[in-house]
Design an enzyme around this catalytic site. Structure first.
Site, PDB file in Angstrom:
ATOM      1  N   HIS A   1       0.953  -1.037   0.051  1.00  0.00           N
ATOM      2  CA  HIS A   1      -0.171   0.030   0.035  1.00  0.00           C
ATOM      3  C   HIS A   1       0.849   1.380   0.116  1.00  0.00           C
ATOM      4  CE1 HIS A   1      -3.245  -2.724   1.335  1.00  0.00           C
ATOM      5  NE2 HIS A   1      -2.372  -3.198   1.958  1.00  0.00           N
TER       6      HIS A   1
ATOM      7  N   SER B   1      14.620  21.341 -16.604  1.00  0.00           N
ATOM      8  CA  SER B   1      13.388  22.224 -16.764  1.00  0.00           C
ATOM      9  C   SER B   1      13.885  23.458 -17.582  1.00  0.00           C
ATOM     10  CB  SER B   1      12.672  22.316 -15.376  1.00  0.00           C
ATOM     11  OG  SER B   1      12.016  23.481 -15.736  1.00  0.00           O
TER      12      SER B   1
ATOM     13  N   LYS C   1      15.839  21.455 -11.441  1.00  0.00           N
ATOM     14  CA  LYS C   1      15.063  20.390 -11.882  1.00  0.00           C
ATOM     15  C   LYS C   1      16.109  19.255 -12.353  1.00  0.00           C
ATOM     16  CE  LYS C   1      11.113  19.949 -11.956  1.00  0.00           C
ATOM     17  NZ  LYS C   1      10.104  19.078 -11.174  1.00  0.00           N
TER      18      LYS C   1
ATOM     19  N   GLU D   1       9.699   8.023 -17.391  1.00  0.00           N
ATOM     20  CA  GLU D   1       8.254   8.444 -17.583  1.00  0.00           C
ATOM     21  C   GLU D   1       7.932   8.224 -18.821  1.00  0.00           C
ATOM     22  OE1 GLU D   1       7.540  12.735 -15.589  1.00  0.00           O
ATOM     23  OE2 GLU D   1       9.764  12.628 -15.764  1.00  0.00           O
TER      24      GLU D   1
END
Ligand code: ARG
Length: 465
Positions: A158, A279, A285, A292
């Site tokens: 979980h 970024s 970043k 992804e």
């Protein structure tokens, strides 16, 4: 070269220009050219051996097709939409080059068995490349599992801290998933390896062909056993995309974990800069773009599976033009699976683990609570009661803001007098993982055993191939 349609005999009006472009497949099926030529050469050799073509005709065909292959490979071949697809483009070019012998190549076959053969030959080749990338990825996982066999991190259920595990064990879980993917592709390759040629349009041919001979020349295990099935079914493509979908689902889950682990909040791993991007606005970043993108690409592969299932579901036997729609989803699935595997296989060895961050996380969230319960059970407390004792100890720690291992013996004893000084051996992370010492458990020596077994399986596979 004339663009006259090879099937125009019974037509008196030309094809509508838009329909011509709409029904053509050459834009995408030209990538099958090498396999189309390979299939045609085998077909011509068989026809000559059966006395249907003369030796001279066969030789002219082989020389002509070899020259066309050369042109295709050098990007010098002129593809024509008027000639509809890869098959008719090549046949027309052959006839333009060698004359009448070229027109005889199509004896005893049809584009229906031809295209089904081409796609199978192509996919068989691609499956070998996919298998090689998967092997490379698996080898990388074994190396990192070995390196990090003792590294402890929290295991989750979980996404809540559950029990401590070793990083090597986690890598070996990925290994198991991917090893099953390989066996699914192997299975697909086995069923794929039947040859449609000889089925002709749908019913077979009146010429004295020898299908075993052609199958042998093309490396197929046998000819397809039913001509209707041979030209119509695309279940091999569905099977491939199904296996590819499961693989991509696995890669997507692995990507998800890499993304979470590389976040500032987790900080369990660092991905190499070469697999991340920055970024344009936020200078701090470093985004995990590669995992992804792979997570995202899983969606399009699932989509291709749905497209192919839907393509087939209402088709009556035998060939229907619907089947021309099998290629783009299949090509795209292969390209993206190969790309995803390549980048994953490159990315995995370049992961840096941060054991101190993993350890700090494992020390939060009472990861060894089950170990305390198991300890109490070993000291004669029934499991349900032990569960209760540990639950109360955890609540006490939550109030106090500390971990179980940080309580004093006296504090622990107030929850059960079955607790003795040796309890601290079990409350440590090392004690917890080392105790799970059986096949499939997270103990470092079990991880090493799993790695050794996996290496033996990989060696056996390579010895057999
Ligand atoms: N381009 C076609 C395909 O991809 C080749 C087979 C065409 N056969 C036919 N009877 N029109 O399926």
């Amino acid at each position: 070269m004339s663009d006259k349609k090879l099937w125009a005999g019974r037509f008196s009006e030309p094809t509508d220009a838009f329909v011509e472009a709409f029904t053509a497949s050459v834009e995408f099926d030209k990538r099958l050219a090498p396999y189309d030529i390979q299939g045609s050469i085998a077909h011509a050799m068989m026809l000559a051996a059966q006395g249907v073509l003369t030796e001279d005709e066969k030789n002219a065909i082989i020389t002509g097709l070899t020259a066309i292959l050369q042109k295709v490979e050098n990007d010098e071949f002129e593809w024509s939409v008027q000639l509809e697809d890869v098959h008719m483009n090549i046949e027309a070019a052959l006839t333009a080059d060698i004359g009448d012998a070229g027109k005889k190549l199509h004896t005893g076959r049809s584009r229906n068995d031809q295209v089904a053969t081409d796609v199978r030959l192509w996919l068989r080749h691609e499956l070998n490349l996919i298998d090689a990338e998967l092997d490379r990825l698996l080898a990388g996982l074994l190396d990192i599992a070995e390196r990090e066999a003792d590294t402890i991190l929290p295991g989750f259920t979980h996404l809540q801290t559950a029990q401590p595990i070793t990083f090597g064990h986690h890598m070996m879980a990925w290994y198991e998933m991917l090893e099953r993917d390989i066996s699914r592709f192997d299975d697909c390759a086995k069923r794929l390896n039947q040859m449609p040629l000889g089925a002709a349009a749908l019913a077979g041919t009146t010429f004295p062909i020898n299908r075993e001979h052609t199958a042998q020349l093309l490396g197929f295990s046998e000819p397809c056993r039913n001509s209707l099935d041979a030209v119509s079914d695309r279940d091999f493509a569905i099977e491939f995309t199904a296996a590819a979908s499961i693989l991509m689902m696995h890669l997507s889950r692995m990507s998800e974990e890499l993304i979470i682990w590389s976040s500032a909040q987790f900080g369990f791993i660092t991905l190499s800069d070469s697999f991340c991007t920055g970024s344009s606005i936020m200078p701090q970043k470093k985004n995990p773009d590669v995992p992804e993108l792979i997570r995202g690409k899983s969606g399009r592969i699932f989509g291709h599976l749905m497209a192919l299932l839907t393509l087939m579901k209402s088709q009556p036997l035998a060939y229907n033009k619907d089947n021309q729609e099998d290629k783009e989803p299949l090509f795209d699935a292969v390209d993206n699976v190969k790309g995803s595997l390549k980048v994953f296989a490159d990315m995995i060895p370049a992961i840096t683990c941060r054991p101190e961050r993993m350890r700090a996380a494992a020390l939060q969230g009472f990861a060894t609570a089950t170990d305390l319960a198991d300890y109490l059970v070993r000291n004669g407390i029934p499991f349900r009661d032990a569960h209760e004792v540990v639950g109360k100890s955890v609540a006490y720690c939550v109030d106090k803001g500390c971990d179980l291992a940080e309580l004093s013996l006296d504090e622990l004893k107030q929850f059960s007098d079955a607790i003795g000084g040796d309890v601290f051996d079990y409350l440590t992370l090392e004690g917890s993982v080392a105790a799970r010492d059986h096949i499939g458990g997270t103990a470092p020596n079990q991880v090493r055993f799993a790695i050794e077994q996996a290496r033996l399986r990989a060696e056996a596979k390579h010895a057999a191939s």
